[in-house]
Design a protein around this motif. Structure first.
Motif, short mmCIF file in Angstrom:
data_model
loop_
_atom_site.label_atom_id
_atom_site.label_comp_id
_atom_site.label_asym_id
_atom_site.label_seq_id
_atom_site.Cartn_x
_atom_site.Cartn_y
_atom_site.Cartn_z
N GLN A 1 0.88 -1.15 0.11
CA GLN A 1 0.04 -0.15 0.09
C GLN A 1 0.62 1.29 -0.14
O GLN A 1 0.58 2.14 -0.72
CB GLN A 1 -1.05 0.08 1.05
CG GLN A 1 -2.11 1.04 1.17
CD GLN A 1 -2.91 1.19 -0.17
OE1 GLN A 1 -3.13 0.08 -0.79
NE2 GLN A 1 -3.50 2.04 -0.34
N TYR B 1 1.99 1.88 -3.52
CA TYR B 1 0.90 2.71 -4.13
C TYR B 1 0.77 4.00 -3.86
O TYR B 1 0.54 4.86 -4.97
CB TYR B 1 -0.33 1.97 -3.86
CG TYR B 1 -1.62 2.44 -4.57
CD1 TYR B 1 -1.71 2.57 -5.89
CD2 TYR B 1 -2.45 3.22 -3.93
CE1 TYR B 1 -3.06 3.14 -6.49
CE2 TYR B 1 -3.73 3.81 -4.34
CZ TYR B 1 -3.81 3.97 -5.69
OH TYR B 1 -4.87 4.44 -6.21
N PRO C 1 -4.93 10.52 -3.90
CA PRO C 1 -5.79 9.54 -4.41
C PRO C 1 -7.29 10.05 -4.55
O PRO C 1 -7.90 9.52 -5.25
CB PRO C 1 -5.71 8.38 -3.45
CG PRO C 1 -4.49 8.56 -2.86
CD PRO C 1 -4.09 10.10 -2.71
N SER D 1 -5.80 3.77 -10.40
CA SER D 1 -5.45 2.40 -9.51
C SER D 1 -4.13 1.90 -10.05
O SER D 1 -3.78 2.19 -11.16
CB SER D 1 -6.41 1.60 -9.21
OG SER D 1 -6.74 0.88 -10.53
#
Length: 183
Positions: free
Chosen positions: A82, A85, A120, A127
């Motif tokens: 995570q 990301y 985000p 994504s």
């Protein structure tokens, strides 16, 4: 030129210009496709040099609970998926790349543009799936045969066609052009 040969914890091994991906379910780093996902990937010399530089300058010297040394680390150990990301998303925002907003927002007043943590929330923040799709489509557009590409990205041709090939009909037609003399 210095050759880098080092084992890293998430199943990666860099040897010259080669990454070796290995499934290690018993050590907490399993691949989605298990042992069939194991493969060796040739990387460009530029990427190899980038990884060597990262390892020599930025990589935190860390071991995981199995005594392995993950390639990507933080001061707390292995870089969580995570976190990777969250590191990637901020640099994919259009305002970072073009200094303009396709959503007609003022950059200096946009929360997503002003804060990495809020990146985000940008409607254009992708994504990981579109990023992977873009990479695979890039390879297809560079005339990689699908039969070879599926070995590199660990998907079947049917999954690649259904989920990852984002070419337009015109791009698909253009890709078949070189085979016209075989008719």
């Amino acid at each position: 030129m210095r050759t880098l040969v080092q084992e890293f914890g998430h199943g990666y091994r860099i040897s010259g210009a080669l990454l070796k991906f290995r499934n290690r379910k018993s050590a907490g780093t399993a691949f989605k496709n298990g042992k069939s996902g194991e493969r060796d990937i040739t990387i460009s010399e530029g990427l190899r040099k980038t990884l060597v530089d990262y390892i020599e300058v930025k990589r935190e010297t860390q071991s995981d609970e199995y005594g392995r040394e993950p390639l990507f680390t933080t001061i707390n150990g292995r870089l969580p998926r995570q976190r990777a990301y969250k590191t990637l998303v901020p640099i994919t925002r259009p305002c970072v790349l073009t200094n303009s907003c396709p959503h007609e927002r003022r950059i200096d007043g946009c929360e997503a543009a002003q804060s990495v943590e809020n990146a985000p929330s940008c409607p254009s923040s992708p994504s990981l799936q579109p990023i992977r799709r873009g990479s695979i489509t890039y390879h297809i557009n560079r005339d990689w045969p699908k039969e070879k590409l599926i070995e590199r990205v660990d998907v079947s041709v049917s999954v690649l066609d259904k989920h990852y090939d984002a070419r337009t009909k015109e791009q698909e037609r253009h890709g078949r052009r070189e085979f016209i003399d075989l008719l």
